[in-house]
Design an enzyme around this catalytic site. Structure first.
Site, short mmCIF file in Angstrom:
data_model
loop_
_atom_site.label_atom_id
_atom_site.label_comp_id
_atom_site.label_asym_id
_atom_site.label_seq_id
_atom_site.Cartn_x
_atom_site.Cartn_y
_atom_site.Cartn_z
N ASP A 82 32.78 67.33 50.03
CA ASP A 82 33.85 67.85 50.88
C ASP A 82 34.96 66.80 50.94
O ASP A 82 34.71 65.64 51.24
CB ASP A 82 33.31 68.14 52.27
CG ASP A 82 34.39 68.62 53.22
OD1 ASP A 82 34.83 69.77 53.07
OD2 ASP A 82 34.83 67.83 54.07
N GLU B 87 35.11 71.83 46.70
CA GLU B 87 35.89 72.99 47.10
C GLU B 87 37.16 73.04 46.25
O GLU B 87 37.59 72.03 45.70
CB GLU B 87 36.25 72.88 48.58
CG GLU B 87 36.99 71.59 48.88
CD GLU B 87 36.96 71.25 50.36
OE1 GLU B 87 37.15 72.17 51.15
OE2 GLU B 87 36.74 70.07 50.68
N ASP C 258 32.64 68.11 58.52
CA ASP C 258 32.64 67.72 57.11
C ASP C 258 31.24 67.76 56.50
O ASP C 258 31.06 68.18 55.36
CB ASP C 258 33.23 66.32 56.95
CG ASP C 258 34.64 66.22 57.52
OD1 ASP C 258 35.33 67.26 57.53
OD2 ASP C 258 35.03 65.13 57.96
#
Ligand SMILES: [Zn+2]
Length: 368
Positions: free
Chosen positions: A151, A238, A319
């Site tokens: 992340d 991501e 996170d």
């Protein structure tokens, strides 16, 4: 050569293919440099025009460089015209018979194809040597972890979850300090009268600081991405849609944190070392999903650093939760064999789910 080509282009005439030799009478300095370097220039300019006519949108017409640009030249290795003396640290280039003392970063085997010598804005010289070799890569290590989720964050550079643990990687302190110094140097430079000696000194200091930051950041990004690739078989990140973010207020911090470079490094290193790199669909709600029960928290705001799942009551670090969701996408990949996956599900350290219920996450597809 560029000028002649540009003139012809403007007049819509056939574009000539000049050679460096035809200018030697008029421009005597061309006789001073090595002729392979001139051939390299000719090749570059022909490539540039060829690319432009192949794809006009992507390759703009070549332009003249300014003196402010990075200065560089390329030359080819013909009949051993380029050699490296590893023992004494010398680089031999055409017309430089005595060699140039160099600081060598690593040894290499193979045939030297070309060398590009560049001078950076802070006045340092670099030589990049292109080598043809049989075994280009470092040793491939066996990954310890099947998968990991990465992340990207603003507070911390990244939060990573692998088979064993979740951890956060901070922005390096030395980079933050270097950036503070950069701002001071910028101010000092802009206060000096233009064209003065002091202004020139300040410009050089500023350029050196820029170069330091860019080197230090690259070093950090390379080491971190290599460590992650070494550690894991499948790496899931991501899709942060960097370009979209750059248009917003977040722009500066995003550009500074080097996310897009980091992703590029992860991607090609994964290819080099036979790992799988996945960027999940940008609509996959990695932050909003509860990794424990799969509930989607639509009310999660950007400033919420922790949140409590209304369905199962679990408290999440934003996170860490997002990186676990990305990790779970990785575990679902065919590279992780079903048997290994079953083993993963048996262990339950650090609060990772025993059997994730993936109602919502499961329907999101990952780009592979
Ligand atoms: Zn939940």
């Amino acid at each position: 050569m560029l000028d002649e080509k540009q003139q012809a282009y403007k007049k819509k005439e056939r574009i000539p293919r000049p050679t460096p030799a035809q200018y030697k009478k008029e421009f005597l300095f061309l006789k001073e440099v090595d002729c392979f370097a001139l051939v390299a220039v000719q090749n570059h300019i022909e490539d540039a025009f060829r690319n432009h006519f192949k794809n006009r949108k992507h390759f703009k017409l070549p332009k003249f460089k300014t003196k402010k640009d990075k200065q560089s030249y390329t030359t080819y290795n013909i009949n051993n015209s380029i050699r490296v003396d590893f023992e004494n640290g010398f680089l031999y280039l055409p017309k430089l018979r005595e060699g140039v003392k160099i600081e060598l970063h690593r040894r290499f085997d193979g045939k030297i194809k070309s060398v590009t010598v560049s001078k950076t804005k802070d006045g340092r010289y670099y030589a990049s040597i292109l080598v043809e070799t049989e075994n280009p890569r470092n040793k491939v290590v066996e990954p310890k972890s099947k998968a990991c989720g990465v992340d990207l964050g603003l507070e911390h550079f990244v939060t990573v979850t692998n088979d064993f643990v979740s951890y956060k990687v901070e922005h390096p302190k030395y980079l933050l300090k270097a950036e503070e110094r950069l701002i001071r140097l910028q101010r000092s430079f802009s206060r000096k009268p233009k064209g003065s000696k002091n202004s020139e000194k300040a410009r050089l200091r500023l350029a050196m600081q820029h170069a330091y930051i860019s080197n230090a950041r690259n070093d950090f990004l390379h080491k971190l991405s290599k460590a992650i690739i070494d550690e894991n078989q499948v790496v899931v990140v991501e899709d942060i849609n960097v370009k979209g973010l750059l248009k917003t207020r977040l722009a500066k911090s995003v550009a500074d944190s080097g996310w897009s470079k980091f992703l590029t490094y992860l991607k090609y290193k994964a290819e080099w070392y036979g790992r799988t790199f996945i960027q999940v669909d940008r609509f996959f709600p990695s932050s909003k999903l509860c990794h424990r029960c799969g509930h989607k928290n639509e009310d999660l705001a950007l400033h919420d650093r922790t949140w409590c799942c209304p369905k199962c009551g679990e408290t999440h670090d934003r996170d860490v939760n997002a990186s676990i969701n990305l990790y779970l996408v990785g575990l679902g990949r065919p590279e992780v064999k079903p048997v290994e996956r079953a083993l993963m599900d048996d262990r339950s350290p650090n609060g990772l789910p025993k059997k994730p219920s993936r109602d919502e996450a499961g329907s999101s597809t990952a780009k592979g």
